[in-house]
Design a protein around this motif. Structure first.
Motif, PDB file in Angstrom:
ATOM      1  N   THR A 110       0.839  -1.208   0.000  1.00 32.74           N
ATOM      2  CA  THR A 110       0.000   0.000   0.000  1.00 32.74           C
ATOM      3  C   THR A 110       0.871   1.254   0.000  1.00 32.74           C
ATOM      4  OG1 THR A 110      -0.195  -0.052   2.426  1.00 32.74           O
ATOM      5  CG2 THR A 110      -1.915  -1.168   1.151  1.00 32.74           C
ATOM      6  N   GLY A 111       2.065   1.139   0.580  1.00 32.41           N
ATOM      7  CA  GLY A 111       2.994   2.268   0.555  1.00 32.41           C
ATOM      8  C   GLY A 111       3.482   2.555  -0.853  1.00 32.41           C
ATOM      9  N   ILE A 112       3.713   1.521  -1.623  1.00 30.29           N
ATOM     10  CA  ILE A 112       4.107   1.692  -3.024  1.00 30.29           C
ATOM     11  C   ILE A 112       2.989   2.368  -3.800  1.00 30.29           C
ATOM     12  CG2 ILE A 112       4.684   0.486  -5.168  1.00 30.29           C
ATOM     13  CD1 ILE A 112       6.021  -1.680  -3.493  1.00 30.29           C
ATOM     14  N   VAL A 113       1.753   1.921  -3.549  1.00 34.72           N
ATOM     15  CA  VAL A 113       0.600   2.506  -4.237  1.00 34.72           C
ATOM     16  C   VAL A 113       0.499   4.002  -3.948  1.00 34.72           C
ATOM     17  CG1 VAL A 113      -1.919   2.534  -4.332  1.00 34.72           C
ATOM     18  CG2 VAL A 113      -0.704   0.361  -4.344  1.00 34.72           C
ATOM     19  N   ILE A 130      -4.069  -5.443  -3.733  1.00 40.86           N
ATOM     20  CA  ILE A 130      -3.459  -4.374  -2.939  1.00 40.86           C
ATOM     21  C   ILE A 130      -4.537  -3.330  -2.669  1.00 40.86           C
ATOM     22  CG2 ILE A 130      -1.583  -2.714  -2.716  1.00 40.86           C
ATOM     23  CD1 ILE A 130      -0.231  -4.126  -5.114  1.00 40.86           C
ATOM     24  N   GLU A 131      -4.796  -3.071  -1.423  1.00 40.85           N
ATOM     25  CA  GLU A 131      -5.801  -2.073  -1.065  1.00 40.85           C
ATOM     26  C   GLU A 131      -5.402  -0.704  -1.613  1.00 40.85           C
ATOM     27  OE1 GLU A 131      -7.955  -0.213   2.950  1.00 40.85           O
ATOM     28  OE2 GLU A 131      -6.595  -1.937   3.101  1.00 40.85           O
ATOM     29  N   GLY A 132      -6.336  -0.043  -2.264  1.00 34.13           N
ATOM     30  CA  GLY A 132      -6.087   1.298  -2.786  1.00 34.13           C
ATOM     31  C   GLY A 132      -5.501   1.343  -4.177  1.00 34.13           C
ATOM     32  N   ALA A 133      -5.204   0.171  -4.762  1.00 32.19           N
ATOM     33  CA  ALA A 133      -4.672   0.155  -6.134  1.00 32.19           C
ATOM     34  C   ALA A 133      -5.701   0.727  -7.102  1.00 32.19           C
ATOM     35  CB  ALA A 133      -4.296  -1.262  -6.539  1.00 32.19           C
ATOM     36  N   ASP A 134      -5.234   1.168  -8.246  1.00 34.24           N
ATOM     37  CA  ASP A 134      -6.144   1.737  -9.243  1.00 34.24           C
ATOM     38  C   ASP A 134      -6.947   0.646  -9.947  1.00 34.24           C
ATOM     39  OD1 ASP A 134      -5.312   4.791  -9.488  1.00 34.24           O
ATOM     40  OD2 ASP A 134      -3.476   3.608  -9.243  1.00 34.24           O
ATOM     41  N   TYR A 135      -6.313  -0.522 -10.155  1.00 30.49           N
ATOM     42  CA  TYR A 135      -6.976  -1.653 -10.792  1.00 30.49           C
ATOM     43  C   TYR A 135      -6.423  -2.941 -10.203  1.00 30.49           C
ATOM     44  CZ  TYR A 135      -8.546   1.763 -14.216  1.00 30.49           C
ATOM     45  OH  TYR A 135      -9.118   2.861 -14.815  1.00 30.49           O
ATOM     46  N   TYR A 136      -7.190  -4.026 -10.384  1.00 36.69           N
ATOM     47  CA  TYR A 136      -6.796  -5.336  -9.868  1.00 36.69           C
ATOM     48  C   TYR A 136      -7.165  -6.395 -10.897  1.00 36.69           C
ATOM     49  CZ  TYR A 136      -7.186  -9.524  -6.825  1.00 36.69           C
ATOM     50  OH  TYR A 136      -7.094 -10.779  -6.264  1.00 36.69           O
ATOM     51  N   ILE A 137      -6.205  -7.299 -11.181  1.00 41.53           N
ATOM     52  CA  ILE A 137      -6.426  -8.417 -12.105  1.00 41.53           C
ATOM     53  C   ILE A 137      -5.980  -9.696 -11.430  1.00 41.53           C
ATOM     54  CG2 ILE A 137      -5.767  -9.434 -14.313  1.00 41.53           C
ATOM     55  CD1 ILE A 137      -5.236  -6.593 -15.334  1.00 41.53           C
ATOM     56  N   SER A 138      -6.899 -10.655 -11.318  1.00 44.36           N
ATOM     57  CA  SER A 138      -6.530 -11.924 -10.709  1.00 44.36           C
ATOM     58  C   SER A 138      -7.584 -12.965 -11.036  1.00 44.36           C
ATOM     59  CB  SER A 138      -6.384 -11.787  -9.186  1.00 44.36           C
ATOM     60  OG  SER A 138      -5.812 -12.958  -8.629  1.00 44.36           O
ATOM     61  N   PHE A 139      -7.406 -14.143 -10.433  1.00 45.05           N
ATOM     62  CA  PHE A 139      -8.398 -15.193 -10.538  1.00 45.05           C
ATOM     63  C   PHE A 139      -9.267 -15.191  -9.287  1.00 45.05           C
ATOM     64  CE2 PHE A 139      -5.209 -16.262 -13.584  1.00 45.05           C
ATOM     65  CZ  PHE A 139      -5.903 -16.868 -14.618  1.00 45.05           C
ATOM     66  N   ASP A 140     -10.351 -15.930  -9.344  1.00 45.75           N
ATOM     67  CA  ASP A 140     -11.274 -16.025  -8.225  1.00 45.75           C
ATOM     68  C   ASP A 140     -10.606 -16.884  -7.151  1.00 45.75           C
ATOM     69  OD1 ASP A 140     -13.315 -16.588  -6.459  1.00 45.75           O
ATOM     70  OD2 ASP A 140     -14.841 -16.771  -8.009  1.00 45.75           O
TER      71      ASP A 140
END
Length: 351
Positions: A110-113, A130-140
């Protein structure tokens, strides 16, 4: 069961070869670009084979296909959160327009973000949230754990003593895998003798933990083992083999590593979870190029307040190796069916 929409993943997965893979922990870039469009790809470690073998080259190839004047600055943190922080700061200083970040430590990231966003550099959380990221891509990821738990219940006949080996406490995905697995196992007739949260997903740690447990129980009485990924499954297998086991109990896994597919065919591992990495890497590359060009996607779903792409995993057992990783060209029959596994491949209809 899940709080968000799942996106099903189908189709062929073509593995794209890219010459000149970087050495472990080193930086590399696609120098085909002649402009200032730089995308930083920050991956967490090299012990899991997928990152160097698949995520990196697939991401780089897709960026090159989509954007002739973009370049990729690749960095690997070697499971060191502090190193990843320094790499991110250097990437921003060096002019990265977007960070695609698979964090070593989700909370620390989160510090990097915040640092990136203060420099107007968007962050795409890749594979791990990552909490607060602009976007997130992953699997379920909860579904991954559920699939592993369901497979173990089926393979054991829903009875007996098992061991559980989970992922790293600093990996946000590990908590989701664990939650999904427990949602199935806790309602079953299985009894968890001991449970271990592996600090860095280390196969060596998995082997040591399993060996220590085998000092207290008769290996022949072990009904099965929940291993959260294939690396740990390999460590479990090594411990059981060293204890003289020849009739292996069902062991779960994840990542569809080549060694795991071979163990599955040989009856040394029951299943793995295949996550078509090309789909994930391609989606991340498309998003990163869009962001570099000032475009924002409108086809995302929400995951914990972050615009996201959530992809669907696939369970792989001996019965469907041919229809999954082989059909998608994730591995060829020649890759899998080495001399040691020729008989197992023939039995499974791969030769």
């Amino acid at each position: 069961m899940n709080r968000y929409r799942r996106t099903a993943v189908y189709g062929l997965v073509a593995i794209v070869s890219v010459a000149g893979l970087a050495a472990c922990g080193a930086n590399s870039s696609d120098d085909s670009g002649d402009g200032g469009k730089t995308i930083a790809l920050l991956l967490p470690e090299t012990k899991t084979t997928r990152y160097e073998s698949f995520d990196k080259p697939l991401f780089e190839a897709k960026v090159k296909e989509l954007c002739s004047d973009c370049k990729v600055n690749y960095l690997n943190a070697d499971q060191d959160a502090s190193k990843q922080q320094q790499q991110a700061e250097s990437a921003i200083t060096d002019g990265a327009s977007v960070l695609v970040l698979d964090p070593v430590d989700g909370k620390a990231a989160t510090g990097i973000v915040k640092s990136a966003q203060s420099s107007d550099v968007p962050v795409v959380a890749y594979d791990r949230f990552i909490e607060g990221a602009d976007y997130y891509i992953s699997f379920d990821n909860e579904r991954v754990g559920e699939m592993q738990g369901e497979a173990l219940v089926k393979a054991t006949g829903d009875t007996g003593d098992i061991l559980m080996l989970n992922g790293s406490p600093t990996d946000p995905n590990a908590a989701q895998f664990k939650k999904g697995a427990h949602s199935v196992i806790d309602k079953s007739g299985l009894n968890v003798l001991a449970e271990y949260d592996n600090p860095d997903w280390s196969p060596d740690n998995a082997q040591k933990f399993t060996s220590s447990q085998l000092n207290n129980i008769d290996p022949s009485q072990l009904a099965g083992v929940y291993a959260a990924n294939d690396g740990q499954a390999g460590g479990v297998f090594a411990a059981l083999k060293a204890a003289g086991v020849t009739d292996f109990p069902p062991i779960t896994g994840q990542d569809a590593e080549l060694a795991a597919i071979q163990r599955i065919l040989a009856g040394q591992q029951y299943m793995t979870v295949y996550k078509p990495i090309k789909t994930e890497a391609d989606q991340a590359a498309q998003l990163a190029v869009d962001l570099v060009n000032g475009d924002k996607p409108s086809d995302t779903t929400d995951f914990e307040g972050v615009p996201s792409y959530i992809l669907e995993p696939i369970s792989v057992t001996k019965d469907n190796v041919k229809d999954t990783v082989v059909k998608d060209k994730f591995y060829s029959v020649d890759d899998i069916c080495t001399t040691e596994y020729a008989d197992a491949c023939q039995s499974a209809g791969l030769q």
